[in-house]
Each structure stands twice: as C-alpha cells, then as structure tokens.
Design a protein around this motif. Sequence first.
Motif, PDB file in Angstrom:
ATOM      1  N   LEU A  11       0.836  -1.202   0.000  1.00  0.00           N
ATOM      2  CA  LEU A  11       0.000   0.000   0.000  1.00  0.00           C
ATOM      3  C   LEU A  11       0.875   1.259   0.000  1.00  0.00           C
ATOM      4  CD1 LEU A  11      -2.858   1.102   0.126  1.00  0.00           C
ATOM      5  CD2 LEU A  11      -2.836   0.804   2.605  1.00  0.00           C
ATOM      6  N   ARG A  12       1.943   1.239   0.779  1.00  0.00           N
ATOM      7  CA  ARG A  12       2.861   2.397   0.805  1.00  0.00           C
ATOM      8  C   ARG A  12       3.416   2.697  -0.584  1.00  0.00           C
ATOM      9  NH1 ARG A  12       4.697   0.211   5.871  1.00  0.00           N
ATOM     10  NH2 ARG A  12       3.898   1.584   7.495  1.00  0.00           N
ATOM     11  N   GLN A  13       3.816   1.635  -1.289  1.00  0.00           N
ATOM     12  CA  GLN A  13       4.385   1.831  -2.623  1.00  0.00           C
ATOM     13  C   GLN A  13       3.343   2.452  -3.557  1.00  0.00           C
ATOM     14  OE1 GLN A  13       5.717  -2.126  -3.505  1.00  0.00           O
ATOM     15  NE2 GLN A  13       7.511  -1.984  -2.177  1.00  0.00           N
ATOM     16  N   ALA A  14       2.100   1.948  -3.489  1.00  0.00           N
ATOM     17  CA  ALA A  14       1.028   2.477  -4.333  1.00  0.00           C
ATOM     18  C   ALA A  14       0.739   3.938  -3.994  1.00  0.00           C
ATOM     19  CB  ALA A  14      -0.236   1.631  -4.150  1.00  0.00           C
ATOM     20  N   LEU A  15       0.739   4.251  -2.700  1.00  0.00           N
ATOM     21  CA  LEU A  15       0.438   5.627  -2.281  1.00  0.00           C
ATOM     22  C   LEU A  15       1.548   6.593  -2.678  1.00  0.00           C
ATOM     23  CD1 LEU A  15      -1.087   4.736   1.171  1.00  0.00           C
ATOM     24  CD2 LEU A  15      -2.266   6.034  -0.611  1.00  0.00           C
ATOM     25  N   ARG A  16       2.792   6.131  -2.609  1.00  0.00           N
ATOM     26  CA  ARG A  16       3.901   6.991  -3.051  1.00  0.00           C
ATOM     27  C   ARG A  16       3.739   7.336  -4.528  1.00  0.00           C
ATOM     28  NH1 ARG A  16       7.290   3.855   0.592  1.00  0.00           N
ATOM     29  NH2 ARG A  16       8.114   5.260   2.184  1.00  0.00           N
ATOM     30  N   LEU A  17       3.385   6.341  -5.334  1.00  0.00           N
ATOM     31  CA  LEU A  17       3.195   6.568  -6.777  1.00  0.00           C
ATOM     32  C   LEU A  17       2.034   7.527  -7.018  1.00  0.00           C
ATOM     33  CD1 LEU A  17       3.708   2.928  -8.137  1.00  0.00           C
ATOM     34  CD2 LEU A  17       5.246   4.883  -8.411  1.00  0.00           C
ATOM     35  N   LEU A 123      -0.797  18.309  14.023  1.00  0.00           N
ATOM     36  CA  LEU A 123      -0.934  18.011  12.598  1.00  0.00           C
ATOM     37  C   LEU A 123       0.080  16.927  12.255  1.00  0.00           C
ATOM     38  CD1 LEU A 123      -1.309  21.566  11.021  1.00  0.00           C
ATOM     39  CD2 LEU A 123      -3.016  20.127  12.144  1.00  0.00           C
ATOM     40  N   ILE A 124      -0.416  15.823  11.717  1.00  0.00           N
ATOM     41  CA  ILE A 124       0.380  14.608  11.544  1.00  0.00           C
ATOM     42  C   ILE A 124       0.578  14.311  10.053  1.00  0.00           C
ATOM     43  CG2 ILE A 124       0.500  12.146  12.128  1.00  0.00           C
ATOM     44  CD1 ILE A 124       0.317  13.850  14.643  1.00  0.00           C
ATOM     45  N   PRO A 125       1.818  14.028   9.636  1.00  0.00           N
ATOM     46  CA  PRO A 125       2.028  13.650   8.232  1.00  0.00           C
ATOM     47  C   PRO A 125       1.592  12.199   8.007  1.00  0.00           C
ATOM     48  CG  PRO A 125       4.095  13.487   9.414  1.00  0.00           C
ATOM     49  CD  PRO A 125       3.067  13.985  10.409  1.00  0.00           C
ATOM     50  N   LEU A 126       1.333  11.846   6.771  1.00  0.00           N
ATOM     51  CA  LEU A 126       0.919  10.475   6.480  1.00  0.00           C
ATOM     52  C   LEU A 126       1.094  10.174   4.998  1.00  0.00           C
ATOM     53  CD1 LEU A 126      -2.057  10.998   4.998  1.00  0.00           C
ATOM     54  CD2 LEU A 126      -2.779  11.313   7.337  1.00  0.00           C
ATOM     55  N   LEU A 127       1.084   8.886   4.699  1.00  0.00           N
ATOM     56  CA  LEU A 127       1.079   8.452   3.295  1.00  0.00           C
ATOM     57  C   LEU A 127      -0.341   8.172   2.838  1.00  0.00           C
ATOM     58  CD1 LEU A 127       4.064   5.988   2.717  1.00  0.00           C
ATOM     59  CD2 LEU A 127       3.476   7.984   1.337  1.00  0.00           C
ATOM     60  N   GLY A 128      -1.182   7.671   3.766  1.00  0.00           N
ATOM     61  CA  GLY A 128      -2.561   7.372   3.415  1.00  0.00           C
ATOM     62  C   GLY A 128      -3.454   7.385   4.637  1.00  0.00           C
ATOM     63  N   PHE A 129      -4.768   7.502   4.393  1.00  0.00           N
ATOM     64  CA  PHE A 129      -5.747   7.510   5.489  1.00  0.00           C
ATOM     65  C   PHE A 129      -7.042   6.896   4.977  1.00  0.00           C
ATOM     66  CE2 PHE A 129      -6.575  11.292   3.021  1.00  0.00           C
ATOM     67  CZ  PHE A 129      -7.952  11.439   3.034  1.00  0.00           C
ATOM     68  N   ASP A 130      -7.891   6.474   5.912  1.00  0.00           N
ATOM     69  CA  ASP A 130      -9.235   6.033   5.530  1.00  0.00           C
ATOM     70  C   ASP A 130     -10.265   6.749   6.394  1.00  0.00           C
ATOM     71  OD1 ASP A 130      -9.459   4.664   7.966  1.00  0.00           O
ATOM     72  OD2 ASP A 130      -8.964   2.710   7.106  1.00  0.00           O
ATOM     73  N   ARG A 135      -4.400   5.539   9.787  1.00  0.00           N
ATOM     74  CA  ARG A 135      -3.345   6.272   9.077  1.00  0.00           C
ATOM     75  C   ARG A 135      -2.238   5.303   8.730  1.00  0.00           C
ATOM     76  NH1 ARG A 135       1.460   7.532  11.502  1.00  0.00           N
ATOM     77  NH2 ARG A 135       2.686   9.187  10.537  1.00  0.00           N
ATOM     78  N   ILE A 136      -1.661   5.478   7.559  1.00  0.00           N
ATOM     79  CA  ILE A 136      -0.452   4.725   7.245  1.00  0.00           C
ATOM     80  C   ILE A 136       0.669   5.732   7.039  1.00  0.00           C
ATOM     81  CG2 ILE A 136      -0.957   4.536   4.744  1.00  0.00           C
ATOM     82  CD1 ILE A 136       0.357   1.697   4.940  1.00  0.00           C
ATOM     83  N   GLY A 137       1.731   5.552   7.805  1.00  0.00           N
ATOM     84  CA  GLY A 137       2.867   6.460   7.716  1.00  0.00           C
ATOM     85  C   GLY A 137       3.987   5.823   6.914  1.00  0.00           C
ATOM     86  N   TYR A 138       5.200   6.192   7.227  1.00  0.00           N
ATOM     87  CA  TYR A 138       6.342   5.724   6.438  1.00  0.00           C
ATOM     88  C   TYR A 138       6.929   4.414   6.967  1.00  0.00           C
ATOM     89  CZ  TYR A 138       5.910  10.368   4.521  1.00  0.00           C
ATOM     90  OH  TYR A 138       5.413  11.489   3.918  1.00  0.00           O
ATOM     91  N   GLY A 139       6.408   3.932   8.095  1.00  0.00           N
ATOM     92  CA  GLY A 139       6.805   2.614   8.558  1.00  0.00           C
ATOM     93  C   GLY A 139       7.736   2.584   9.759  1.00  0.00           C
ATOM     94  N   ALA A 140       8.268   3.737  10.155  1.00  0.00           N
ATOM     95  CA  ALA A 140       9.216   3.731  11.278  1.00  0.00           C
ATOM     96  C   ALA A 140       8.518   3.815  12.640  1.00  0.00           C
ATOM     97  CB  ALA A 140      10.216   4.876  11.140  1.00  0.00           C
ATOM     98  N   GLN A 163      -4.718  10.646  -1.409  1.00  0.00           N
ATOM     99  CA  GLN A 163      -4.116   9.740  -0.430  1.00  0.00           C
ATOM    100  C   GLN A 163      -5.162   8.961   0.368  1.00  0.00           C
ATOM    101  OE1 GLN A 163      -1.190  13.228   0.567  1.00  0.00           O
ATOM    102  NE2 GLN A 163      -0.437  11.437   1.655  1.00  0.00           N
ATOM    103  N   GLU A 164      -6.444   9.197   0.069  1.00  0.00           N
ATOM    104  CA  GLU A 164      -7.492   8.453   0.787  1.00  0.00           C
ATOM    105  C   GLU A 164      -7.544   7.016   0.285  1.00  0.00           C
ATOM    106  OE1 GLU A 164     -12.273   8.502   1.748  1.00  0.00           O
ATOM    107  OE2 GLU A 164     -11.328  10.344   1.035  1.00  0.00           O
ATOM    108  N   CYS A 165      -7.701   6.075   1.214  1.00  0.00           N
ATOM    109  CA  CYS A 165      -7.783   4.645   0.894  1.00  0.00           C
ATOM    110  C   CYS A 165      -9.145   4.124   1.328  1.00  0.00           C
ATOM    111  CB  CYS A 165      -6.718   3.864   1.649  1.00  0.00           C
ATOM    112  SG  CYS A 165      -5.044   4.471   1.404  1.00  0.00           S
ATOM    113  N   ASN A 166      -9.559   3.008   0.738  1.00  0.00           N
ATOM    114  CA  ASN A 166     -10.821   2.395   1.179  1.00  0.00           C
ATOM    115  C   ASN A 166     -10.700   1.886   2.600  1.00  0.00           C
ATOM    116  OD1 ASN A 166     -12.105   2.860  -1.210  1.00  0.00           O
ATOM    117  ND2 ASN A 166     -11.449   0.933  -2.130  1.00  0.00           N
ATOM    118  N   LYS A 167      -9.625   1.146   2.847  1.00  0.00           N
ATOM    119  CA  LYS A 167      -9.442   0.576   4.186  1.00  0.00           C
ATOM    120  C   LYS A 167      -7.957   0.324   4.413  1.00  0.00           C
ATOM    121  CE  LYS A 167     -10.789  -1.322   8.047  1.00  0.00           C
ATOM    122  NZ  LYS A 167     -10.879  -0.349   9.120  1.00  0.00           N
TER     123      LYS A 167
END
Length: 197
Positions: A11-17, A123-130, A135-140, A163-167
């Motif tokens: 999902l992270r890879q898809a969201l980065r693209l 205020l929080i950064p993120l790669l994706g949200f639903d 929230r999905i962040g960068y993984g650290a 950056q919105e995701c279904n789930k």
Amino acid sequence: MNPIVSTKETLRQALRLRREEITPEQYAARSVEIASHLLKFLAPFDTILVYASKPPEVDTRPLITALLEEGKHVMVPIIQREDCSLRFSYIRTPDVLVPGTFHVPEPLGNEIPADPAEIEVALIPLLGFDTDGNRIGYGAGYYDRFLAQHNHFSTVGVAFAVQECNKIPSEPTDQTLDAVVTESGISILSKKSELHH
C-alpha cells in the motif's frame, strides 16, 4: 512476514506513486487550499504541533508562517534516531528549519525546547488515510509511539485527497486520527469534544 506488514508495504508503494502523479502546479495550489482550511480549523487553538514538510508531503511552510503571524505557539518535531522517538521545539520563524534526519526540516541549532504536554492539537504527516481515522505512515512508527504516550490533544492528518484509501489494515500499536484535512475540506472522524468548538 506478518501479512498486515506486507500489505502495508504494498500500500505504501502504491500511495507513493499516487502522490508522485501530482504536478508541481497542483502541489502548490492544493497545499495553499489545505493551509486555508487548516487556518480556519485551528483558530480556537493556541499551541499547535505542526510537522515540517518535505516534498512531496503537503507543504506546511505557508501554514507555519501564517500561524506565527497570528501569534500562535508553533511546535515542530525533531527526529531522534537513537531511540526512534520525537522531541519538540518551538519556532518563531520558519527560517530556522533546515534539512535534518531523513531530510525532514528541523530547527537544528535554534531549538527552543517544548513540552508535549502543552500541545492542544497536532498536525500529523501520512502516506494514506481512511474514513475510520486509520493512518499509514512511512513505517518507522515515530508518531505511533509518540501518540501512544500522549493522547490529551486532537490529531489531524494532513494529506492530499488522492491519499485516501478504502481501508487501511491496522495493528494494535497503530494510532488513529481524529480528523483529516485535504484540499477538499475537513473530515471529522472522531467524537472528541474539543474538535467541536
């Protein structure tokens, strides 16, 4: 590998693209729209934690400038790689922000130590949200660890609408958001009373 972890990585890879498809013109225009929504939303708050952005994250520099001009107390995070934690500093001008850990802008050499107990909204950064506030962040896990220890304030994800995701699959350690702001507006995801001024 834990199936949730591998799903998140895909999902992270898809969201980065997805985010990379935003043109520089769209990036600038949407960041301004997001800052405008946030300024209205943040009006009741005095001490605000704002992540200092690096491209291609939503540009928070104009927002930080505007908040400081309004006399707000603006706090930014500083990444501590040694123990994978965050510490905090007030800033009085965005000019002190220089690329630090992971190229994230930090007030290195100009720190004004800040107590996270004073944060009223973050205020929080993120790669994706639903829409459930996941929230999905960068993984650290820097923000998840921090938010697990400090939950006395509202958390607002800042993102572009793409950056919105279904789930988003979530794990027990993942911390949810109370609201998300995109160029489309503000979505309140939680019933936390302080968000309804």
